[in-house]
Design an enzyme around this catalytic site. Structure first.
Site, PDB file in Angstrom:
ATOM      1  CB  CYS A   4      -0.868   0.066   1.200  1.00 54.36           C
ATOM      2  SG  CYS A   4      -0.124   0.112   2.834  1.00 54.36           S
ATOM      3  CG  HIS A 566      -0.512   4.995  12.017  1.00 56.34           C
ATOM      4  ND1 HIS A 566      -1.534   3.920  11.418  1.00 56.34           N
ATOM      5  CD2 HIS A 566       0.432   5.206  10.807  1.00 56.34           C
ATOM      6  CE1 HIS A 566      -1.481   3.766  10.166  1.00 56.34           C
ATOM      7  NE2 HIS A 566      -0.577   4.587   9.895  1.00 56.34           N
TER       8      HIS A 566
END
Length: 651
Positions: A4, A566
């Site tokens: 990704c 995150h």
């Protein structure tokens, strides 16, 4: 697929889903992941050869050259997560990839070839080249267009009658000027991350501006490669220096860039730059002594020098030597003018003659190089030379030497300090037929030599597509075979260590059984406050801002009722992980449309060394693909301690 754009959660979730689906369908599969921590579970040449099909599930550019001759199915990473069974069925009917076969022959200067994993030095060089390509193309084409539509020849060179075309030319020159610092900067960035970008770019600028160290030519793209690697590894070394805790937050934004930039640039100016200037002066003197020898020998020497570093000190030494003799001995400039377009024309022709040897990006760059070559822009070949120096530079020099020799034997004259077919079209060349013959022969020699050297080494496409994010991580693929009952792909390298992967980062203080927030932003703020209970958060608002900025790059809602926001930020002093459950679920923009009920938040310091947090995220993502594990998290009763016991299974 297992790659990704950010190389974190989706990469490993897709890998786990594909492995589970393959096992359920009775197929053997090995999954190579290309995450932010680099390539893991790397596919061997034998495994690629024996595979029935290759699934590439990626949301970023992937080099498919090593899968030539195999059935390849390319999809987005979301397909790997949500439809793994369908991909495994479809790959057996996928078209055969027709790219060049990867071999185990000799590689380039900076890495292996074919299916072998590229070295970190090679990857850093390719990162710099990928960012440099648009500057080469834009700068070169603008200069070429301005010369074609607004230029005319004078004894002083090609000038512009219109201020418009002069401005277009100036803009192109700016693109070329930035090309060298960009190459250096993004080589450094790939090695030392963001703190290395400034020293790399400033170092590249110093390398390209010889006046800073009394050199008329500068160090060219070869100097930029040197400053890029020096800056990157210098930053890595500085990062290892232990400093007091109060200094750590300013290390990546002040201390490291300032120290690295100053040290590198002074080193280049006073240590490396002086020898470059000395070599430039003595090359000029040496060339002055060649004018009495045969024209062919002078042409060979000038052609070799013109084609060696394409705008660097050796190239400029030969060019300035020829330009200085335009009024007295135009034959010398004629030799230079014939050699100048050969590298870009030769490389462009090679991409047309043997298209399978080159990637799509290389073929596009080859067309631009052909156009630039017609207008005497030698720098059009730099992307090829930077990607394959051991093959391209000798080929360029061979063609340049031949072109210079033919022009010398034919006594071709160029009356302006410029080169390429454009000067003949504009009427500055005497002996036009032989001028074009010299260019044509030199171009063919360069193209055929390039192809021969690439085929001898079985060179896979080396040039990456222009990068859009951080350093390129490489390629990833899942290999599906018809061997029954194979085990799932192994976990990441850190999974075998004793104890939970979350140990030391997640405690009962950073776990909340019931999240009060109802929206994503509110949930991130609540989670940031939860992490603050660990004592590792120095700036809650800064952590929230960093997490929200990460969400703008793409949702961290992973589907399956999971979200993992995150951030890497100086708002925390050490890695910390939090977990909370939402009874109603929170809309997080997940691809499968599910609301997030299991929410993890991971935060690490901006200057954190190592990649432990990425391994945690990878293992966590894999574990969360287990429906039974998710159900235990959702159904665990009691306070935070009960959830912590379940989370200890993440290994």
């Amino acid at each position: 697929m297992t790659a990704c754009p950010t190389g974190i959660a989706h990469t490993y979730m897709a890998a786990e889903k594909l492995a589970q689906a393959a096992q359920a369908l009775g197929h053997a599969m090995k999954v190579e992941t290309q995450g932010s921590i680099g390539a893991e579970n790397v596919l061997s040449e034998r495994e690629i050869t024996e595979a029935d099909g290759v699934i590439v599930a990626a949301d970023k550019d992937v080099d498919l050259s090593r899968f030539a001759g195999k059935r390849v199915l390319s999809v987005g990473v979301a397909e790997g997560i949500h439809h793994p069974e369908r991909l495994i069925r479809d790959v057996l009917e996928a078209p055969v990839h027709r790219g060049p076969a990867a071999g185990a022959g000799g590689g380039d200067l900076f890495g292996g070839v074919g299916g072998k994993e590229r070295g970190s030095v090679y990857k850093a060089l390719m990162n710099g080249v990928s960012y440099m390509i648009p500057f080469v193309v834009v700068g070169g084409l603008l200069i070429a267009v301005s010369l074609a539509l607004g230029g005319r020849t004078t004894p002083q060179g090609i000038v512009f009658d219109s201020s418009l075309w002069q401005s277009v030319n100036d803009i192109g020159v700016i693109g070329f000027t930035l090309m060298i610092p960009v190459l250096s900067g993004y080589i450094a960035y790939a090695i030392g991350d963001r703190p290395a970008l400034v020293p790399g770019m400033v170092g590249g600028w110093v390398a390209s501006h010889g006046e800073l160290y009394d050199s008329k030519a500068g160090a060219g793209f070869i100097g930029a490669i040197a400053t890029g690697f020096l800056a990157g590894y210098l930053v890595l070394w500085i990062k290892k220096v232990r400093v007091p805790d109060f200094v750590r937050p300013v290390m990546p934004i002040i201390v490291i860039p300032v120290v690295a930039t100053t040290s590198l640039c002074l080193f280049f100016v006073y240590v490396i730059g002086r020898p470059i200037a000395w070599v430039f002066e003595h090359l000029t003197s040496w060339l002055g002594g060649l004018t009495g020898t045969s024209a062919a020998l002078v042409g060979v020497v000038l052609g070799l020098m013109i084609s060696f570093d394409m705008g660097g000190p050796v190239n400029k030494t030969a060019f300035l030597f020829g330009a200085g003799l335009v009024s007295k001995n135009p034959e010398v400039m004629g030799m230079c003018a014939a050699a100048i377009p050969v590298p870009p024309l030769g490389q462009g022709l090679a991409t047309l003659l043997r298209r399978p040897l080159f990637s799509a990006q290389e073929r596009e760059t080859g067309l631009a190089a052909l156009f630039m070559g017609c207008f005497g822009i030698t720098e059009g070949a730099i992307p090829f030379a930077a990607a394959r120096p051991a093959r391209v530079i000798p080929a360029n020099m061979a063609g340049g030497a031949v072109a210079g020799a033919v022009a010398g034997l034919a006594a071709v004259q160029d009356n302006v300090p410029h080169g390429g077919p454009v000067v003949a079209v504009l009427g500055a060349v005497e002996g036009v037929p032989m001028f074009f013959v010299a260019i044509a022969i030199g171009t063919m020699v360069t193209a055929l030599t390039t192809i021969t050297l690439m085929m001898a080494g079985k060179g896979a496409p080396a040039m990456p597509a222009p990068a859009v994010g951080a350093a390129a991580a490489g390629s990833g693929a899942a290999l599906a075979g018809s061997v029954p009952s194979a085990p799932a792909a192994p976990a990441s390298a850190g999974a075998a260590s004793a104890g939970s992967a979350l140990s030391g980062h997640l405690t009962a203080r950073t776990v909340r059984p019931r999240l009060a927030a109802r929206g994503k932003e509110a949930a991130i703020r609540e989670m940031a406050g939860l992490l603050a209970a660990s004592g590792a958060v120095t700036d809650v608002d800064g952590l929230v801002a960093a997490a929200l900025a990460r969400e703008e790059l793409g949702t961290t809602g992973l589907g399956e009722e999971i979200a993992i926001p995150h951030a890497k930020t100086d708002a925390v002093s050490e890695p910390v992980v939090g977990f909370a459950r939402s009874e109603e679920g929170i809309e997080w923009g997940a691809l499968d449309g599910t609301k997030a009920r299991l929410i993890f938040m991971i935060a690490v310091p901006g200057a954190a060394a190592g990649d432990e947090h990425l391994r945690i995220l990878a293992m966590l993502s894999r574990k969360l693909m287990d429906p039974e594990f998710r159900e235990r998290l959702l159904s665990a009763e009691g306070e935070a301690d009960a959830l912590v016991r379940v989370l200890q299974e993440v290994r």
